[in-house]
Design an enzyme around this catalytic site. Structure first.
Site, PDB file in Angstrom:
ATOM      1  N   GLU A  39     -17.528  24.939 -27.034  1.00 10.52           N
ATOM      2  CA  GLU A  39     -16.232  25.072 -28.095  1.00 10.52           C
ATOM      3  C   GLU A  39     -15.080  24.660 -27.685  1.00 10.52           C
ATOM      4  OE1 GLU A  39     -14.681  28.403 -29.932  1.00 10.52           O
ATOM      5  OE2 GLU A  39     -14.140  29.233 -27.689  1.00 10.52           O
ATOM      6  N   ASN A  40     -14.812  24.475 -26.271  1.00 10.93           N
ATOM      7  CA  ASN A  40     -13.683  24.430 -25.607  1.00 10.93           C
ATOM      8  C   ASN A  40     -13.597  23.034 -24.804  1.00 10.93           C
ATOM      9  OD1 ASN A  40     -13.669  27.797 -24.889  1.00 10.93           O
ATOM     10  ND2 ASN A  40     -12.167  26.792 -26.247  1.00 10.93           N
ATOM     11  N   ASN A  67     -14.932  30.356 -32.059  1.00 12.69           N
ATOM     12  CA  ASN A  67     -14.081  30.222 -32.772  1.00 12.69           C
ATOM     13  C   ASN A  67     -13.056  28.759 -33.075  1.00 12.69           C
ATOM     14  OD1 ASN A  67     -13.296  31.300 -30.238  1.00 12.69           O
ATOM     15  ND2 ASN A  67     -11.421  31.111 -30.900  1.00 12.69           N
ATOM     16  N   HIS A  68     -13.568  27.803 -32.058  1.00 14.46           N
ATOM     17  CA  HIS A  68     -12.858  26.826 -32.066  1.00 14.46           C
ATOM     18  C   HIS A  68     -14.040  25.607 -32.543  1.00 14.46           C
ATOM     19  CE1 HIS A  68      -9.184  28.025 -30.504  1.00 14.46           C
ATOM     20  NE2 HIS A  68      -9.578  28.335 -29.553  1.00 14.46           N
ATOM     21  N   HIS A 147     -20.484  35.257 -29.100  1.00 17.51           N
ATOM     22  CA  HIS A 147     -18.886  34.939 -28.892  1.00 17.51           C
ATOM     23  C   HIS A 147     -18.040  35.962 -29.288  1.00 17.51           C
ATOM     24  CE1 HIS A 147     -16.690  31.345 -27.384  1.00 17.51           C
ATOM     25  NE2 HIS A 147     -15.787  31.674 -28.527  1.00 17.51           N
ATOM     26  N   HIS A 172     -16.700  33.435 -24.615  1.00 14.25           N
ATOM     27  CA  HIS A 172     -15.460  33.641 -25.210  1.00 14.25           C
ATOM     28  C   HIS A 172     -14.239  34.099 -24.216  1.00 14.25           C
ATOM     29  CE1 HIS A 172     -12.234  33.816 -28.064  1.00 14.25           C
ATOM     30  NE2 HIS A 172     -12.051  35.020 -27.652  1.00 14.25           N
ATOM     31  N   HIS A 174     -14.093  33.699 -21.047  1.00 14.79           N
ATOM     32  CA  HIS A 174     -13.797  32.774 -19.921  1.00 14.79           C
ATOM     33  C   HIS A 174     -13.942  33.530 -18.519  1.00 14.79           C
ATOM     34  CE1 HIS A 174     -12.264  29.209 -22.347  1.00 14.79           C
ATOM     35  NE2 HIS A 174     -13.296  29.954 -22.901  1.00 14.79           N
TER      36      HIS A 174
END
Length: 256
Positions: A39-40, A67-68, A147, A172, A174
């Protein structure tokens, strides 16, 4: 079956690191399948189609999000056909609640869920969402990427479904946690950590993030471009007795 599950991949340059190193990592650790949280990837928020194709070309069999998921709107154009599991407790019909992955004669179900604590997103309850989803899943193994921010929420989910699924893997934050365990044959870790620049704040440029905290002004930040990159995740050994191993590797950017 041995699965390498990589934590949040941050930034396009991390793909380049994986291009050079992933095959060697797989051979050294006798890996059959690679999964990741994606997602990142694109500029730290979301996943472009180009970067999705690059990850697929590396042989990554499945990707979970967070969330992304929809931070890059183009994902709506390809997610239906992609090997991506988006958070099942998002109130949308776009994308898959369950991603099925076949390896030889075995089928893996990958489910992505988002926590609600501190996440500031309109989400359905992850517990109730999975309770409804679980009876419909037909697979030999079930993996959940949870997440979320709160370790308590992740741990509660793990204990609630222990014995029914093979793994609950937190993403999430990291920041890799040191709490991996197996309970009732279900593997767990609160957070896989990230794959990205080592000298960074969760992948972002250090100076910019420090200024945010000092001033309270949320100017746009950029990804860090460090001399070293870290790859974080776990190795799952799935069978009659499931096992979870730590995976962490530091790689100099000079190899590129």
């Amino acid at each position: 079956m041995r699965i390498l599950y990589l934590g949040d991949i941050v930034g396009e340059k991390t793909i380049d690191i994986l291009k050079v190193n992933l095959e060697t990592i797989k051979k050294e650790n006798h890996i059959h399948l690679v999964l990741c949280n994606a997602e990142n990837v694109t500029k730290g928020r979301g996943l472009s189609y180009q970067h999705y194709k690059e990850l697929k070309a590396l042989g990554i069999a499945g990707m979970s999000m967070g969330n992304h998921t929809f931070s890059k709107s183009e994902i709506k154009e390809y997610i239906e056909e992609a090997t991506i599991a988006r958070p099942a407790n998002l109130s949308t019909d776009i994308g898959k609640n369950v991603l099925y992955i076949q390896y030889n004669q075995e089928v893996i179900a990958l489910v992505n869920l988002m926590g609600r604590v501190y996440m500031n997103s309109p989400l359905d309850c992850p517990f109730k969402t999975f309770e409804a989803l679980y009876p419909t899943i037909q697979a030999d193994h079930i993996l959940v990427d949870f997440h979320g921010e709160a370790t308590s929420e992740k741990k509660a989910f793990f204990y609630n479904f222990a014995g029914k699924i093979d793994a609950v893997l937190g993403t999430h934050t990291h920041v890799k946690t040191d709490d991996k365990e197996v309970f009732m044959n279900t593997c767990y870790i609160s957070d896989l950590g990230m794959c990205g620049p080592k000298y960074s704040v969760l992948g972002s440029d250090v100076i910019g993030i420090i200024e945010r905290f000092k001033t309270g002004i949320y100017e746009p930040t950029k990804l860090s471009n460090d001399k070293e990159y870290i790859l974080n995740g776990v190795i799952l050994d799935l069978g009659k007795t499931n096992k979870i191993e730590d995976f962490k590797k530091t790689i100099p950017a000079t190899i590129l």
